[in-house]
Every structure is written in structure tokens, then in C-alpha cells.
Design an enzyme around this catalytic site. Structure first.
Site, short mmCIF file in Angstrom:
data_model
loop_
_atom_site.label_atom_id
_atom_site.label_comp_id
_atom_site.label_asym_id
_atom_site.label_seq_id
_atom_site.Cartn_x
_atom_site.Cartn_y
_atom_site.Cartn_z
N ASP A 39 0.55 -0.99 -0.02
CA ASP A 39 0.01 -0.08 0.14
C ASP A 39 0.68 1.40 0.28
O ASP A 39 1.82 1.23 0.86
CB ASP A 39 -0.90 0.06 1.45
CG ASP A 39 -2.12 -1.05 1.40
OD1 ASP A 39 -1.34 -2.55 0.57
OD2 ASP A 39 -2.23 -1.23 2.34
N SER A 99 -0.31 0.81 7.58
CA SER A 99 -0.83 1.35 6.29
C SER A 99 -0.99 3.09 7.64
O SER A 99 -1.50 3.12 8.54
CB SER A 99 -1.47 1.56 5.63
OG SER A 99 -0.83 0.65 4.78
#
Length: 495
Positions: A39, A99
Site C-alpha cells: 500500500d 498503513s
């Protein structure tokens, strides 16, 4: 003080990345410095350049203990690697720095907000993630974790919410001067939801509302949320896990979702009006946006599919790449995407053909080839009363390999197909998209880099992305028609 874990990662990547030649990487898509990437994180404008962090495991090309890789760019297309920004070196993030996002503070420092993951052993001997939110403060290169981490934990969750699925904070500053963040979570029904938190200073956070509820409509857990105002609407981007297809929407299992609506200012909830997939291709997940200094809302995603992560070159020292950065807009209740305007500055060697007549044939056109190209097609039927049955364009082509786009106007379906692109496994190789609007004219903008293709349909109303595996000497482009087609084509090399 820099931890030994972080020093080790920085030393390893600096020495190992030297073994990767630039020609082995994509030309204008960001790949990891070395090792594994997933990500995008912390996509931001800071100190006169774009910063992009990413989920990162430098030591091998498979997912493992998550670090934050780091790169900067002036034009969003050519990136300079910086040292690893975060490493899992604290008790609360010992299983990984997952993330998150970034924002500039009033004192000029940059704040990173990320999901810290620890694990606990359960009575039955299994393990469970404990996900909390943590902060690090830095100067664009070095970051120090906040002494009072974690800043959000299970005690800050509404009743019945999962502490094992509580991740991916996206932070911004509101018009009222407060900081806000959205975080993905799972309620008691096992579905997904997006939680909204606020802070006066970026450090001390409190729960505001459940911004949006899945209620088991679009997959399960909602990951990597992003929330912003655009063209008079409020837009929620998220990546649901375990989606079920709805017609030709949501085919990727772990896919992408855009919800467009209105924000109820009193209840801090999103009133949903429209929903759609963000990308209709094979490889796209976990997008994140930045508000550029000139006011553009720019999105970048992980150009990979979790179900095809085992397909890789055995001797490659890096795995995965980011998508092209895309400028976003909302028109008639839909999210539109187009490549960032900076890509136009890379265009050279224009080749143009107008009104090419195709009839039951396959043709190639002189000087129309390449693996780093920007190609625009306009497809029309020659005879409105007797429409063609199929149009196709093949690219990254030689005598053995190619990737294809094909369109059937009577179904209004566009298909991408990479099964002949060099794969030796029966992974996902096709994806179909129901093209909106009438089929009198189809506009395609096809961006090819060494290891990928991105197709922008009808001025960006829909996009299809896919990685491809073909040898770099496969540079051919050809066109096919079953019936009578009239075609315009403009092609540029991307230098």
C-alpha cells in the site's frame, strides 16, 4: 535516536539496491527501493516536493514485517529514494508499521500517523493482532516515534468494534482548524465501517462518529479509507476485502470502492448517493490521495492484486509497483480519473493516423510500437446500420506474446486479457468492464510502461490496470476488426 532495527533496514537497502539496474525497473512507476512493496502511505506535499511512503519489507520480495519505504518526487513520475522512514522497533508495533498517512504541522514538522501492530497469544494457542494508531514526527527524512504512543487504541473504539481490524488512518485538516482522520474497522456483524476521529493538535484524538457503514453490502473489512470533498460532493475511497461481484462491478475479491454523497454536518455521517469500483482491471488496491498545491486531487494506488502475488520473476530483487498518479474529478455522480498532466511533458515522437479503415482484418501501422508509450484511440463504426462485432488492439507483442484489449459494441463490454503476456500460471488474466454511455464512439488512452498497462476509457470515466510479464523486446502494436471500423490513433513515446 535511531533504533538498530531501522539502521539495519537502511544499511541493507542502501547496499542491496545498488545491485538493481535502472533498466530493470519501471520507467515512470514507483517500485520499492529493494524487496517487497504494497500500500501507498503518507502521500503528501512537504517542503516543496511530493512524498510517498509505502508498505515495505526490504529483506525479501514477499510480505513480511512491515516497514515504511520512502521516496520523493517533483513531478510524480520520477522518484528519488530516501532511507526507510519507519521500522517495527517498539513493543506496540513489533509486528509491523502498517498503513497510514502524513500531514505538515504548524511548526514545519511532518507528522506520520500509522497503524501499529502487536500480537497476543490467545488461550487456545493461536495469535491475534492488536492494531492501534501511532505517530512519528520528522523533518522529511528522519522520524521519531511519539513518546505517548499509541494515540488511539481499543479504549477509543465504539462498543462492539474489533481491536484486531482497526487500521489505516488517513489524516487531514478541516476548514474548522481541527485535524480529522478516518480509520477502517469491523463492527460486531463482521462487516466493514469507517470511523471518524478529530484532534485539536494532531496528537490527542477523540471519536466523532461512524462515518459510513458497510452493513455487509460491499465485501467485509474496509481497508485504507480516504475521505475528501471534490466538485461539490464528498468522496469516500476504500478497499473492501472479500467482495462479491455485482454484474461487472467489484470482481477483484479484494477490490476497490468509491462512494459519492453528501456529508451530514450534524451527525458526521456520509449520505451515500452513488457507488462504483475505482478500477475495473486486474491490479489495483489501497489507493490514497493528496491535495496538490495547485488544487488538484491526485490519487495513487498499489498496482497489484493480492491473489497474484506469487507471480514474480525468481531472480528479481524487487516486487510490485505503484500506479500512475491520477487526477480525480466528479461528474454526473461518477469518479473520473486521468493521468497527471505531468505525463504530457514526457511525450515525444508523435505518430498520428486519422480515419484508418479496418474491415475484417488485422493491421499494424508504421512507427507505431513501443513499451513506454502513450496511445490514444478513437473507435467508430463505419456503418451505423451494420455495426462491427468486435474491435481489438494488441500491444507488448511479438511472435509469441501479447496483451489485448477487445470491445464488443453490442454488449458494450471492454475486456483486458494478458493470458499470452508471458505468464506460466493460470492466475487471473482477464477482466471485463461494462462501458458506460453509447457505443457510437469509444475513446481509449493506453499508457504502457515496461511491466504494466493502464487504460483510461472515455476520458477517464473508467480505468483498467494490469501488470504484464512480457519480455521487453515485445514492442509490437496491432489492430483487429470483425466488421467495419473507423479508427483514429495518436501515439507518443514516453521519454
Amino acid at each position: 535516536m535511531t533504533s538498530q532495527t531501522l539502521r539495519d533496514a537502511r544499511h541493507y537497502e542502501e547496499t542491496s539496491a545498488k545491485k538493481i539496474k535502472s533498466e530493470e525497473r519501471p520507467a515512470f512507476h514507483l517500485s520499492p527501493y529493494v524487496g517487497w512493496m504494497n500500500d501507498p502511505n503518507g502521500f503528501s506535499w512537504y517542503k516543496g516536493q511530493y512524498h510517498l511512503f509505502y508498505q515495505y519489507h526490504p529483506y525479501k520480495t514477499h510480505w513480511d514485517s512491515m516497514h515504511w519505504g520512502h521516496a520523493v518526487s517533483k513531478n510524480l513520475l520520477h522518484w528519488e529514494y530516501l532511507p526507510t522512514a519507519l521500522a517495527p522497533d517498539q513493543e506496540y508495533d513489533s509486528f509491523g508499521c502498517f498503513s497510514g498517512s502524513a500531514i505538515e504541522l504548524p511548526d514545519g514538522k511532518q507528522l506520520l500517523m500509522y497503524t501499529a501492530v502487536d500480537q497476543v497469544k490467545k488461550y487456545d494457542g493461536s495469535t491475534q493482532d492488536i492494531q492501534t494508531q501511532a505517530i512519528a514526527i520528522g523533518d522529511g527524512i528522519d522520524y521519531v516515534k511519539y513518546e505517548k504512543n499509541p494515540v488511539l487504541s481499543a479504549k477509543d473504539l465504539p462498543e462492539g468494534c474489533s481491536k484486531a481490524d482497526f487500521r489505516d488512518p488517513k489524516i487531514w485538516k478541516g476548514k474548522d482548524g481541527l485535524y480529522y482522520c478516518v480509520i477502517g474497522n469491523r463492527p460486531a456483524d463482521g462487516s466493514g465501517q469507517i470511523l471518524l476521529y478529530s484532534s485539536e493538535n494532531g496528537f490527542d484524538w477523540k471519536f466523532v462518529s461512524i462515518l459510513a457503514k458497510n452493513e455487509n453490502r460491499y465485501g467485509k473489512m474496509w481497508e485504507c479509507p480516504d475521505f475528501f470533498e471534490l466538485d461539490g460532493k464528498h468522496v469516500l475511497l476504500t478497499s473492501p476485502q472479500d467482495m462479491l461481484p455485482e454484474g461487472l462491478e467489484y470482481h477483484n475479491g479484494n477490490g476497490t470502492l468509491c462512494i459519492i454523497g453528501e456529508l451530514d454536518e450534524d451527525t458526521h455521517t456520509l449520505k451515500e448517493q452513488y457507488h462504483q469500483a475505482i478500477d475495473y482491471g486486474i491490479d489495483f488496491y489501497a489507493p490514497q490521495t493528496v491535495l496538490a498545491p495547485d488544487g488538484r486531487r491526485i490519487m495513487i494506488g498499489w498496482m497489484q492484486n493480492w491473489d497474484t502475488c506469487n507471480h514474480r520473476s525468481e531472480n528479481s530483487k524487487w516486487f510490485a509497483q505503484m500506479s500512475l498518479p491520477r487526477e480525480l474529478s466528479v461528474k454526473n455522480g461518477r469518479l473520473y480519473q486521468k493521468p497527471v498532466k505531468e505525463l504530457d511533458d514526457m511525450r515525444e515522437n508523435k505518430v498520428e493516423y486519422q480515419n484508418v479503415a479496418l474491415e475484417d482484418d488485422t493491421i499494424s501501422l508504421e512507427k507505431l510500437e513501443g513499451r513506454k508509450i502513450d496511445m490514444e484511440l478513437v473507435i467508430r463504426p463505419q456503418d451505423e446500420k451494420n455495426r462491427y462485432k468486435k474491435f481489438a488492439v494488441r500491444f507488448a507483442q511479438n511472435e509469441q506474446f501479447y496483451t489485448a484489449l477487445s470491445f464488443r459494441p453490442h454488449e458494450s463490454i471492454l475486456k483486458i486479457d494478458r493470458k499470452f503476456s508471458g505468464s506460466r500460471r493460470a492466475y487471473i488474466h482477464q477482466r471485463r468492464c461494462l462501458v458506460n454511455g453509447n457505443s457510437d464512439e469509444l475513446k481509449l488512452r493506453i499508457i504502457l510502461d515496461k511491466f504494466s498497462v493502464e487504460v483510461f476509457i472515455n476520458d477517464g470515466e473508467q480505468v483498467m490496470s494490469a501488470t504484464i510479464f512480457t519480455d521487453q523486446d515485445a514492442t509490437g502494436v496491432s489492430f483487429f476488426a470483425d466488421g467495419k471500423v473507423n479508427m483514429d490513433v495518436v501515439k507518443y513515446d514516453l521519454i
